[in-house]
Design a protein around this motif. Structure first.
Motif, PDB file in Angstrom:
ATOM      1  N   THR A 114       0.803  -1.239   0.000  1.00 49.13           N
ATOM      2  CA  THR A 114       0.000   0.000   0.000  1.00 49.13           C
ATOM      3  C   THR A 114       0.834   1.286   0.000  1.00 49.13           C
ATOM      4  OG1 THR A 114      -0.137   0.061   2.420  1.00 49.13           O
ATOM      5  CG2 THR A 114      -1.911  -1.113   1.264  1.00 49.13           C
ATOM      6  N   ASP A 168      -0.142  -5.121   3.468  1.00 49.37           N
ATOM      7  CA  ASP A 168       1.056  -4.541   4.077  1.00 49.37           C
ATOM      8  C   ASP A 168       0.972  -3.017   4.071  1.00 49.37           C
ATOM      9  OD1 ASP A 168       3.956  -4.766   4.974  1.00 49.37           O
ATOM     10  OD2 ASP A 168       4.094  -3.378   3.282  1.00 49.37           O
ATOM     11  N   TYR A 226       3.684   5.533   5.633  1.00 48.72           N
ATOM     12  CA  TYR A 226       3.119   5.659   4.277  1.00 48.72           C
ATOM     13  C   TYR A 226       2.080   6.794   4.272  1.00 48.72           C
ATOM     14  CZ  TYR A 226       5.320   1.135   3.215  1.00 48.72           C
ATOM     15  OH  TYR A 226       6.209   0.107   3.040  1.00 48.72           O
ATOM     16  N   LYS A 268       4.116  -1.280  10.234  1.00 52.51           N
ATOM     17  CA  LYS A 268       5.528  -1.156  10.628  1.00 52.51           C
ATOM     18  C   LYS A 268       5.750   0.107  11.438  1.00 52.51           C
ATOM     19  CE  LYS A 268       6.553  -2.762   5.982  1.00 52.51           C
ATOM     20  NZ  LYS A 268       5.618  -1.923   5.188  1.00 52.51           N
ATOM     21  N   HIS A 276      10.563  -1.144  10.769  1.00 53.51           N
ATOM     22  CA  HIS A 276      10.651  -0.837   9.325  1.00 53.51           C
ATOM     23  C   HIS A 276      12.066  -0.993   8.765  1.00 53.51           C
ATOM     24  CE1 HIS A 276       8.205   1.521   6.143  1.00 53.51           C
ATOM     25  NE2 HIS A 276       9.049   0.730   5.550  1.00 53.51           N
ATOM     26  N   ASN A 309      14.116  -4.996   6.194  1.00 56.10           N
ATOM     27  CA  ASN A 309      15.405  -4.428   5.742  1.00 56.10           C
ATOM     28  C   ASN A 309      16.568  -4.825   6.655  1.00 56.10           C
ATOM     29  OD1 ASN A 309      14.482  -2.861   3.394  1.00 56.10           O
ATOM     30  ND2 ASN A 309      13.311  -1.711   4.918  1.00 56.10           N
ATOM     31  N   TYR A 330       9.344  -7.337  -0.909  1.00 56.37           N
ATOM     32  CA  TYR A 330       8.703  -6.072  -1.312  1.00 56.37           C
ATOM     33  C   TYR A 330       9.234  -5.602  -2.675  1.00 56.37           C
ATOM     34  CZ  TYR A 330      12.508  -2.944   0.651  1.00 56.37           C
ATOM     35  OH  TYR A 330      13.668  -2.275   0.944  1.00 56.37           O
ATOM     36  N   GLY A 362       7.441  -1.157 -10.723  1.00 52.51           N
ATOM     37  CA  GLY A 362       6.891  -1.019 -12.074  1.00 52.51           C
ATOM     38  C   GLY A 362       7.944  -1.109 -13.160  1.00 52.51           C
ATOM     39  N   VAL A 389       8.183  -4.160 -15.591  1.00 54.18           N
ATOM     40  CA  VAL A 389       7.133  -4.274 -16.614  1.00 54.18           C
ATOM     41  C   VAL A 389       7.662  -3.836 -17.986  1.00 54.18           C
ATOM     42  CG1 VAL A 389       4.877  -3.302 -17.264  1.00 54.18           C
ATOM     43  CG2 VAL A 389       5.321  -3.932 -14.893  1.00 54.18           C
ATOM     44  N   ALA A 411       4.643  -8.335 -15.792  1.00 57.56           N
ATOM     45  CA  ALA A 411       4.411  -8.283 -14.328  1.00 57.56           C
ATOM     46  C   ALA A 411       4.139  -9.687 -13.797  1.00 57.56           C
ATOM     47  CB  ALA A 411       3.248  -7.353 -14.014  1.00 57.56           C
ATOM     48  N   ILE A 442       4.380  -9.155  -1.994  1.00 61.39           N
ATOM     49  CA  ILE A 442       3.385  -8.092  -1.747  1.00 61.39           C
ATOM     50  C   ILE A 442       3.436  -6.978  -2.799  1.00 61.39           C
ATOM     51  CG2 ILE A 442       3.023  -8.463   0.737  1.00 61.39           C
ATOM     52  CD1 ILE A 442       5.203  -6.248   1.218  1.00 61.39           C
ATOM     53  N   SER A 491      -2.652  -0.083  -7.565  1.00 61.80           N
ATOM     54  CA  SER A 491      -3.814   0.753  -7.258  1.00 61.80           C
ATOM     55  C   SER A 491      -4.852   0.668  -8.371  1.00 61.80           C
ATOM     56  CB  SER A 491      -3.391   2.199  -6.993  1.00 61.80           C
ATOM     57  OG  SER A 491      -2.383   2.589  -7.866  1.00 61.80           O
ATOM     58  N   GLU A 520      -4.619  -9.056 -12.717  1.00 60.94           N
ATOM     59  CA  GLU A 520      -3.469  -9.600 -13.462  1.00 60.94           C
ATOM     60  C   GLU A 520      -2.461 -10.244 -12.493  1.00 60.94           C
ATOM     61  OE1 GLU A 520      -1.955  -6.725 -16.370  1.00 60.94           O
ATOM     62  OE2 GLU A 520       0.052  -7.488 -15.963  1.00 60.94           O
TER      63      GLU A 520
END
Ligand code: NAP
Length: 282
Positions: free
Chosen positions: A24, A53, A58, A83, A116, A146, A196, A202, A205, A222, A238, A242, A249
């Motif tokens: 998210t 997640d 965020y 987190k 985090h 991490n 993650y 992206g 892709v 993807a 994850i 959006s 997909e």
């Protein structure tokens, strides 16, 4: 066609969680995308992607608020991960940060709470806070994010290693460094990795080799990128999407079969690590 059942990954606590969840980061930031993001999250849960997640940082809480709005009526179906920001990760700070996340998420507990990234506050303090939150039922499990191999070894000196539910790290075709040391160590202790940025935000892709291979397999790049991470049955993946069509997909990536030849071709294009390297982070 009926969907195949969602595969699950077993956490050290025995809890089974969906192998493919939903990220998210950057959701809830742009009012013009609000309705579509809500629809995307709900579609994902309809399709079994029930692990959600998020993190207090965020959108400064906006992603957590969006989740509450989108999925507040479906809390029982969800496995909620949030987190704590390392700067808040003192004994009292962690407890307060968790309580704020719970209020934004409009829930009484998190299924999993992660540090985090490693910070300057002693891990023993953060883990003491996690233990107290667990005892009071505000979180059901805790873990880290991490953390490199050395970080995991230090964590295992502070708590019983079986108490660390996961290490959420950057892992995708372009970021394979963990295969050298961190992944085998986690596998040895049966701590699943949560991968993650599985499509490199992206970027994968648009990768020409993935595009070419995906076209031959009549899937999308993807899906190929996700299927590759999902080939390891002990990894939770994850992706963030959006857009509803991306969620649908991505769910279908679970149906992609990668042959020995496919894996070999991917290893040639994105070579596995030959030596230890610093942990990649975003
Ligand atoms: P990602 O999932 O690799 O990529 C997200 C981007 O890929 C979005 O722009 C999304 O577009 C696009 N996308 C998703 N599915 C697609 C598809 N089928 N076709 C085309 N484009 C697609 O990156 P991420 O958001 O960085 O990572 C996923 C989640 O991991 C985050 O949201 C967050 O929850 C978590 N994370 C954790 C850390 C940490 O430090 N622990 C760091 C980074 C991320 P649309 O949104 O337009 O659909």
């Amino acid at each position: 066609m009926a969907l195949a059942a969602m595969p699950t990954v077993r956490l050290p606590s025995g809890k089974q969680v969906s192998a493919l969840g939903q990220g998210t980061w950057e959701m809830g930031d742009d009012p013009s995308k609000h309705q579509e993001e809500i629809q995307a999250l709900r579609t994902g849960v309809d399709l079994g992607m029930t692990l959600i997640d998020t993190a207090e940082i965020y959108g400064d809480g906006a992603a957590e608020r969006l989740i509450a709005e989108a999925l507040g009526d479906r809390r029982q179906e969800l496995y909620l991960v949030s987190k704590v920001f390392p700067g808040h990760a003192t004994l009292q700070g962690t407890i307060e940060a968790c309580e704020k996340s719970l209020r934004r998420l409009k829930t009484d507990h998190l299924d999993l709470y992660l540090l985090h990234w490693p910070g300057s506050i002693p891990l023993s303090e953060t883990f003491e806070a996690f233990q107290r939150l667990k005892s009071s039922g505000k979180i059901l499990d805790f873990g880290v994010s991490n953390f490199d191999l050395h970080g995991m070894q230090q964590a295992a000196e502070v708590v019983d290693v079986t108490e660390i539910a996961t290490n959420q790290v950057l892992y995708n075709l372009m970021r394979r460094g963990i295969e050298y040391d961190l992944l085998p160590w986690c596998e040895k202790y049966k701590i699943p990795i949560m991968a993650y940025s599985p499509v490199e935000r992206g970027i994968l892709v648009d990768h020409p080799i993935l595009q070419q291979m995906a076209m031959k397999k009549k899937i999308t790049p993807a899906q190929l990128a996700l299927a590759w991470v999902l080939r390891n049955k002990q990894i939770i993946v994850i992706p963030k999407a959006s857009r509803v069509e991306h969620v649908i997909e991505n769910r279908a990536a679970l149906d992609v079969h990668l042959s020995h030849e496919d894996l070999k071709a991917l290893d040639e294009a994105f070579s596995p690590p030959k030596r230890k390297s610093p942990l990649d982070v975003i």
